[in-house]
Design a protein around this motif. Structure first.
Motif, mmCIF file in Angstrom:
data_model
loop_
_atom_site.group_PDB
_atom_site.id
_atom_site.type_symbol
_atom_site.label_atom_id
_atom_site.label_comp_id
_atom_site.label_asym_id
_atom_site.label_seq_id
_atom_site.Cartn_x
_atom_site.Cartn_y
_atom_site.Cartn_z
ATOM 1 N N ILE A 83 27.441 51.478 48.834
ATOM 2 C CA ILE A 83 28.210 52.362 47.967
ATOM 3 C C ILE A 83 27.348 53.495 47.406
ATOM 4 N N SER A 84 26.039 53.307 47.380
ATOM 5 C CA SER A 84 25.131 54.362 46.931
ATOM 6 C C SER A 84 24.612 55.197 48.092
ATOM 7 N N ARG A 85 24.349 54.575 49.227
ATOM 8 C CA ARG A 85 23.775 55.285 50.366
ATOM 9 C C ARG A 85 24.752 56.249 51.024
ATOM 10 N N VAL A 86 26.056 56.029 50.824
ATOM 11 C CA VAL A 86 27.047 56.845 51.518
ATOM 12 C C VAL A 86 26.896 58.325 51.188
ATOM 13 N N ASP A 87 26.518 58.654 49.927
ATOM 14 C CA ASP A 87 26.331 60.062 49.554
ATOM 15 C C ASP A 87 25.074 60.271 48.715
ATOM 16 N N ASN A 88 24.165 59.278 48.782
ATOM 17 C CA ASN A 88 22.886 59.351 48.081
ATOM 18 C C ASN A 88 23.043 59.532 46.569
ATOM 19 N N VAL A 89 24.063 58.873 46.018
ATOM 20 C CA VAL A 89 24.265 58.847 44.567
ATOM 21 C C VAL A 89 24.086 57.409 44.101
ATOM 22 N N LYS A 90 23.125 57.192 43.210
ATOM 23 C CA LYS A 90 22.853 55.838 42.743
ATOM 24 C C LYS A 90 24.018 55.327 41.914
ATOM 25 N N ARG A 91 24.573 54.188 42.316
ATOM 26 C CA ARG A 91 25.676 53.588 41.590
ATOM 27 C C ARG A 91 25.312 52.168 41.174
ATOM 28 N N ASP A 92 25.850 51.758 40.040
ATOM 29 C CA ASP A 92 25.521 50.475 39.450
ATOM 30 C C ASP A 92 26.195 49.337 40.209
ATOM 31 N N GLU A 93 25.411 48.359 40.620
ATOM 32 C CA GLU A 93 25.936 47.251 41.421
ATOM 33 C C GLU A 93 26.987 46.445 40.666
ATOM 34 N N GLU A 94 26.715 46.121 39.394
ATOM 35 C CA GLU A 94 27.661 45.312 38.624
ATOM 36 C C GLU A 94 28.954 46.069 38.364
ATOM 37 N N ARG A 95 28.846 47.372 38.137
ATOM 38 C CA ARG A 95 30.054 48.175 37.941
ATOM 39 C C ARG A 95 30.868 48.214 39.234
ATOM 40 N N ALA A 96 30.191 48.338 40.365
ATOM 41 C CA ALA A 96 30.891 48.329 41.656
ATOM 42 C C ALA A 96 31.633 47.012 41.860
ATOM 43 N N LYS A 97 31.016 45.915 41.464
ATOM 44 C CA LYS A 97 31.659 44.605 41.594
ATOM 45 C C LYS A 97 32.891 44.518 40.707
ATOM 46 N N ARG A 98 32.773 45.019 39.468
ATOM 47 C CA ARG A 98 33.931 44.963 38.562
ATOM 48 C C ARG A 98 35.088 45.806 39.096
ATOM 49 N N ILE A 99 34.767 46.978 39.631
ATOM 50 C CA ILE A 99 35.813 47.843 40.180
ATOM 51 C C ILE A 99 36.459 47.192 41.397
ATOM 52 N N ALA A 139 33.803 56.642 47.045
ATOM 53 C CA ALA A 139 32.699 56.117 47.855
ATOM 54 C C ALA A 139 33.169 54.927 48.693
ATOM 55 N N LEU A 140 33.999 54.059 48.122
ATOM 56 C CA LEU A 140 34.513 52.910 48.872
ATOM 57 C C LEU A 140 35.412 53.356 50.022
ATOM 58 N N ARG A 141 36.135 54.442 49.826
ATOM 59 C CA ARG A 141 36.947 54.976 50.936
ATOM 60 C C ARG A 141 36.052 55.513 52.041
ATOM 61 N N LYS A 142 34.988 56.185 51.657
ATOM 62 C CA LYS A 142 34.104 56.797 52.656
ATOM 63 C C LYS A 142 33.450 55.763 53.562
ATOM 64 N N ILE A 143 33.198 54.577 53.032
ATOM 65 C CA ILE A 143 32.599 53.526 53.866
ATOM 66 C C ILE A 143 33.663 52.561 54.387
ATOM 67 N N PHE A 144 34.947 52.979 54.266
ATOM 68 C CA PHE A 144 36.071 52.251 54.859
ATOM 69 C C PHE A 144 36.190 50.815 54.369
ATOM 70 N N VAL A 145 36.004 50.673 53.055
ATOM 71 C CA VAL A 145 36.239 49.400 52.387
ATOM 72 C C VAL A 145 37.681 49.336 51.888
ATOM 73 N N ILE A 146 38.167 50.459 51.352
ATOM 74 C CA ILE A 146 39.547 50.543 50.906
ATOM 75 C C ILE A 146 40.238 51.668 51.659
ATOM 76 N N GLU A 147 41.544 51.535 51.812
ATOM 77 C CA GLU A 147 42.339 52.600 52.425
ATOM 78 C C GLU A 147 43.736 52.549 51.817
ATOM 79 N N ASP A 148 43.990 53.446 50.888
ATOM 80 C CA ASP A 148 45.283 53.469 50.216
ATOM 81 C C ASP A 148 46.377 53.913 51.186
ATOM 82 N N MET A 149 47.594 53.422 50.942
ATOM 83 C CA MET A 149 48.719 53.712 51.821
ATOM 84 C C MET A 149 49.599 54.799 51.199
ATOM 85 N N PRO A 150 49.834 55.896 51.918
ATOM 86 C CA PRO A 150 50.668 56.962 51.361
ATOM 87 C C PRO A 150 52.136 56.566 51.297
#
Length: 304
Positions: A83-99, A139-150
């Motif tokens: 989630i951080s490497r996708v765009d080189n922005v450091k993101r908090d691991e615990e926050r990512a888990k909560r989201i 970021a989760l969309r960019k790494i194809f973890v989530i994909e919302d349905m239109p």
């Protein structure tokens, strides 16, 4: 990080669907006979394949325990590094888990970013905003973890307002299961929660099958509460309406009534009538066509 967009495998690709019923045939063969097609998946097997997911590496594992552990390791990699490497922005691991946990609880809904923010705020000690949650989801969309349905916006006879919010889905049910720290043994006694993961698994498979037909999958909901879980829409304008139900006569009947209600408000002078209406189920050994024309199909029979 560079990743090729790739859906996890469907049940047909993992050889867990009998593949006796073809989405292609449902679209193009009005006399298609599905009666007698059988599914070999019972509830314990559905629980397992949903928790394991359709990941090729998981399918290669020799034991169920190893396959389930593979998904857990993938979840850890997502929150710790991907989630951080996708765009080189450091993101908090615990926050990512909560989201991701909140997203799992809201899968299949049109939950807003504000709703997800409120869900995680009580356990997040940092300064978090709508924009922060939105950035994590992007970021989760960019790494194809989530994909919302239109949303699907058909021509209707009435002036009913159609809701346009996207519906929240993981690309594979196993990611939501891992985010919530669950497994098959947890869900066997909570089939209501499993119903959410089953729906996500069905959407995953429908997306794979629709992609093979050069189509897309949408969700319908209007201001009156009429809702259809999945609309498979092809580029030539053909479409099929699908309600997803884990099983049971009452739920199947409810799904069929919803499909009929939606069909009745579509303006067929301005667009095609649906190529088919289907209740897609988990429980149930056999596929059949009801007297009202609605197909009832176990997910373990489907392919394309």
């Amino acid at each position: 990080i560079t990743r090729m967009k790739m859906y996890p495998m469907s049940l047909w690709e993992s050889l867990e669907s009998s593949g006796e019923i073809s989405i292609h045939e449902l679209f193009y063969n009005p006399n298609y006979d599905i009666d007698g097609a059988t599914s070999k998946l019972d509830i314990p097997e559905l629980l397992y394949v949903a928790c394991r997911g359709g990941w090729p590496k998981s399918l290669q594992k020799k034991t169920e325990k190893a396959a389930l552990s593979q998904v857990t390791e993938y979840y850890k990699a997502i929150t710790n590094s991907d989630i951080s490497r996708v765009d080189n922005v450091k993101r908090d691991e615990e926050r990512a888990k909560r989201i991701m946990r909140s997203y799992a609880r809201h899968q299949g809904s049109q939950a807003s970013i504000a709703t997800i923010l409120a869900d995680i705020s009580t356990n997040d000690t940092g300064n978090i905003s709508d924009e922060t949650v939105g950035a994590y989801l992007t970021a989760l969309r960019k790494i194809f973890v989530i994909e919302d349905m239109p949303a699907w916006n058909p021509n209707l006879r009435s002036k009913t307002a159609v809701r346009t919010s996207d519906t929240r889905y993981y690309v594979d049910p196993s990611l939501g299961v891992a985010a919530l720290g669950l497994g098959p043994n947890d869900l066997v006694n909570d089939l209501n929660t499993f119903g959410l993961f089953f729906e996500t698994m069905c959407i995953r498979d429908l997306r794979v099958y629709a992609d093979a037909l050069d189509g897309s999958v949408y969700h319908y909901r209007d201001k009156n509460g009429l809702e259809c879980d999945a609309v498979v829409h092809l580029r030539n304008g053909a479409y099929g309406l699908i309600e997803i139900k884990l099983g049971g006569e009452k739920l199947i009947e409810d799904g069929a009534k919803t499909l009929t209600a939606l069909t009745n408000i579509i303006d067929t002078s301005r667009m095609k009538a649906p190529a088919f209406c289907m209740v897609l189920t988990g429980v149930g050994d056999f596929a059949y066509r009801r007297t009202d024309g609605v197909y009832v199909v176990p997910i373990g029979c489907l392919k394309d």
